[in-house]
Design an enzyme around this catalytic site. Structure first.
Site, PDB file in Angstrom:
ATOM      1  N   SER A  25       0.853  -1.194   0.000  1.00 26.94           N
ATOM      2  CA  SER A  25       0.000   0.000   0.000  1.00 26.94           C
ATOM      3  C   SER A  25       0.882   1.234   0.000  1.00 26.94           C
ATOM      4  O   SER A  25       1.638   1.472   0.950  1.00 26.94           O
ATOM      5  CB  SER A  25      -0.886   0.012   1.246  1.00 26.94           C
ATOM      6  OG  SER A  25      -1.406   1.314   1.422  1.00 26.94           O
ATOM      7  N   HIS A  50      -1.461  -1.246  -4.092  1.00 25.28           N
ATOM      8  CA  HIS A  50      -2.717  -0.850  -3.428  1.00 25.28           C
ATOM      9  C   HIS A  50      -2.698   0.661  -3.201  1.00 25.28           C
ATOM     10  O   HIS A  50      -1.731   1.207  -2.676  1.00 25.28           O
ATOM     11  CB  HIS A  50      -2.805  -1.604  -2.099  1.00 25.28           C
ATOM     12  CG  HIS A  50      -4.075  -1.427  -1.347  1.00 25.28           C
ATOM     13  ND1 HIS A  50      -5.206  -2.180  -1.576  1.00 25.28           N
ATOM     14  CD2 HIS A  50      -4.394  -0.582  -0.338  1.00 25.28           C
ATOM     15  CE1 HIS A  50      -6.164  -1.818  -0.737  1.00 25.28           C
ATOM     16  NE2 HIS A  50      -5.697  -0.837   0.034  1.00 25.28           N
ATOM     17  N   ASP A  52      -4.752   3.805  -1.550  1.00 24.52           N
ATOM     18  CA  ASP A  52      -5.799   4.145  -0.580  1.00 24.52           C
ATOM     19  C   ASP A  52      -6.298   5.564  -0.788  1.00 24.52           C
ATOM     20  O   ASP A  52      -5.610   6.538  -0.483  1.00 24.52           O
ATOM     21  CB  ASP A  52      -5.243   4.009   0.843  1.00 24.52           C
ATOM     22  CG  ASP A  52      -5.062   2.555   1.237  1.00 24.52           C
ATOM     23  OD1 ASP A  52      -6.048   1.802   1.156  1.00 24.52           O
ATOM     24  OD2 ASP A  52      -3.934   2.179   1.607  1.00 24.52           O
ATOM     25  N   MET A  54      -8.793   8.463   0.271  1.00 27.92           N
ATOM     26  CA  MET A  54      -9.617   8.902   1.415  1.00 27.92           C
ATOM     27  C   MET A  54     -10.082  10.331   1.160  1.00 27.92           C
ATOM     28  O   MET A  54      -9.324  11.154   0.649  1.00 27.92           O
ATOM     29  CB  MET A  54      -8.786   8.873   2.705  1.00 27.92           C
ATOM     30  CG  MET A  54      -8.138   7.541   3.001  1.00 27.92           C
ATOM     31  SD  MET A  54      -7.281   7.556   4.581  1.00 27.92           S
ATOM     32  CE  MET A  54      -6.358   6.013   4.475  1.00 27.92           C
ATOM     33  N   HIS A  83      -8.506   1.391  -3.476  1.00 28.83           N
ATOM     34  CA  HIS A  83      -9.427   1.195  -2.340  1.00 28.83           C
ATOM     35  C   HIS A  83     -10.067   2.544  -2.037  1.00 28.83           C
ATOM     36  O   HIS A  83      -9.402   3.457  -1.545  1.00 28.83           O
ATOM     37  CB  HIS A  83      -8.596   0.662  -1.154  1.00 28.83           C
ATOM     38  CG  HIS A  83      -9.360   0.484   0.108  1.00 28.83           C
ATOM     39  ND1 HIS A  83      -8.728   0.227   1.316  1.00 28.83           N
ATOM     40  CD2 HIS A  83     -10.691   0.528   0.384  1.00 28.83           C
ATOM     41  CE1 HIS A  83      -9.631   0.111   2.260  1.00 28.83           C
ATOM     42  NE2 HIS A  83     -10.829   0.302   1.735  1.00 28.83           N
ATOM     43  N   MET A  85     -12.059   4.846   0.026  1.00 31.30           N
ATOM     44  CA  MET A  85     -12.654   5.150   1.334  1.00 31.30           C
ATOM     45  C   MET A  85     -13.278   6.535   1.222  1.00 31.30           C
ATOM     46  O   MET A  85     -12.781   7.523   1.770  1.00 31.30           O
ATOM     47  CB  MET A  85     -11.575   5.093   2.418  1.00 31.30           C
ATOM     48  CG  MET A  85     -11.167   3.663   2.751  1.00 31.30           C
ATOM     49  SD  MET A  85      -9.611   3.570   3.641  1.00 31.30           S
ATOM     50  CE  MET A  85      -8.475   3.602   2.276  1.00 31.30           C
ATOM     51  N   MET A 154     -11.384  -5.707   5.999  1.00 34.84           N
ATOM     52  CA  MET A 154     -10.572  -4.710   6.703  1.00 34.84           C
ATOM     53  C   MET A 154     -10.184  -5.296   8.056  1.00 34.84           C
ATOM     54  O   MET A 154     -11.047  -5.659   8.856  1.00 34.84           O
ATOM     55  CB  MET A 154     -11.362  -3.409   6.907  1.00 34.84           C
ATOM     56  CG  MET A 154     -11.599  -2.593   5.656  1.00 34.84           C
ATOM     57  SD  MET A 154     -10.105  -2.173   4.736  1.00 34.84           S
ATOM     58  CE  MET A 154      -9.124  -1.296   5.959  1.00 34.84           C
ATOM     59  N   ASP A 192      -6.528  -6.273   4.757  1.00 32.13           N
ATOM     60  CA  ASP A 192      -5.921  -4.941   4.684  1.00 32.13           C
ATOM     61  C   ASP A 192      -5.894  -4.319   6.072  1.00 32.13           C
ATOM     62  O   ASP A 192      -6.943  -4.041   6.654  1.00 32.13           O
ATOM     63  CB  ASP A 192      -6.756  -4.085   3.722  1.00 32.13           C
ATOM     64  CG  ASP A 192      -6.206  -2.683   3.519  1.00 32.13           C
ATOM     65  OD1 ASP A 192      -5.116  -2.379   4.031  1.00 32.13           O
ATOM     66  OD2 ASP A 192      -6.890  -1.898   2.828  1.00 32.13           O
TER      67      ASP A 192
END
Ligand code: DX5
Ligand code: ZN
Length: 237
Positions: A25, A50, A52, A54, A83, A85, A154, A192
């Site tokens: 990640s 990966h 992330d 957000m 991913h 979020m 998660m 994750d």
């Protein structure tokens, strides 16, 4: 499909059949040297990168969006596993697709209809992932499993790297493993959060085949060696 002895191969269209996949990640990478960081884990045998995303609403922090994915697309040929979020993740499907994402994973808590979300992601030509926060029942993933490319458990509260793997995750992973196997679905089972050489074997024994790792790889003195150590820990699980 699974014999629990470590011989199960993940067979799908993402590449050669493999027993497991490791996905560094980049949240924990040094962004002033992002290109080098990605090259390093790519040569060390990372399977996916990966990413992330957000938004400061679904989780408190803000990270990055399609512009970074577009830049990363030029840095690696590995699949970019994004991913999301964020609230209303489907608003961003086209932007991430155009930026070169390979897979979009959305939270069931953030979409009205998880099955429809997965279908729309696939219809755009991307792989589709679905995930749940630790406080949400993994049962919420079940109706969409037949059409999912990744079911993501998660193993920390989403929102930050460097947290501790949550006790109780093994049971959640095992529930999904048995649902995937009994349905015969071609779906990766990913974990994750807090994944390193001590915790990855717990997840692997519970049935995970795909391991996202931030701190344990990028904050190690030698990320390539850290990735190799993670792989050995999973092989020995
Ligand atoms: C957490 C993110 C994770 C995070 C994992 O919200 O979804 O992908 O980067 O980081 P580590 O491995 O450090 O827990
Ligand atoms: Zn993540």
């Amino acid at each position: 499909m699974s014999d629990r002895s470590g011989e199960r191969a993940v067979s799908d269209a993402w590449g050669k059949p493999r027993r497991f996949r490791i996905c560094p990640s980049i949240l924990s990478a040094d962004f002033s040297r992002l290109g080098e960081e990605i090259t390093r884990v790519t040569s060390a045998g990372a399977d996916f990168i990966h990413v992330d995303v957000m938004d400061g609403r679904f989780v408190p922090s803000i990270t990055f969006g399609p512009i970074l994915v577009r830049a990363m697309r030029r840095l690696t040929s590995l699949p970019l596993d994004v991913h999301l979020m964020v609230v209303e993740p489907m608003r961003f499907l086209e932007d991430f697709a155009a930026a070169g994402a390979d897979c979009l994973t959305v939270h069931v808590e953030a979409v009205e209809d998880p099955v429809d979300a997965v279908r729309r992601i696939r219809a755009r030509g991307l792989r589709a992932g679905l995930t749940v926060k630790p406080s949400t029942s993994v049962g919420r993933l079940l109706p969409a499993l037949p059409e999912c490319d990744i079911a993501l458990v998660m193993t920390v509260e989403p929102g930050a790297g460097g947290q501790r793997f949550l006790e109780g995750s093994a049971e959640r992973i095992a529930t999904l493993r048995s649902a995937i196997d009994s349905g015969g679905f071609d779906c990766l089972l990913s974990v994750d959060g807090g994944i390193g050489p001590e915790t990855a074997p717990i997840a692997a024994r519970a049935g995970a085949d795909t391991f996202v790792a931030g701190h344990s790889v990028f904050r190690a003195p030698d990320p390539g060696e850290a990735l190799a150590a993670l792989r050995r820990s999973i092989e020995g699980a």
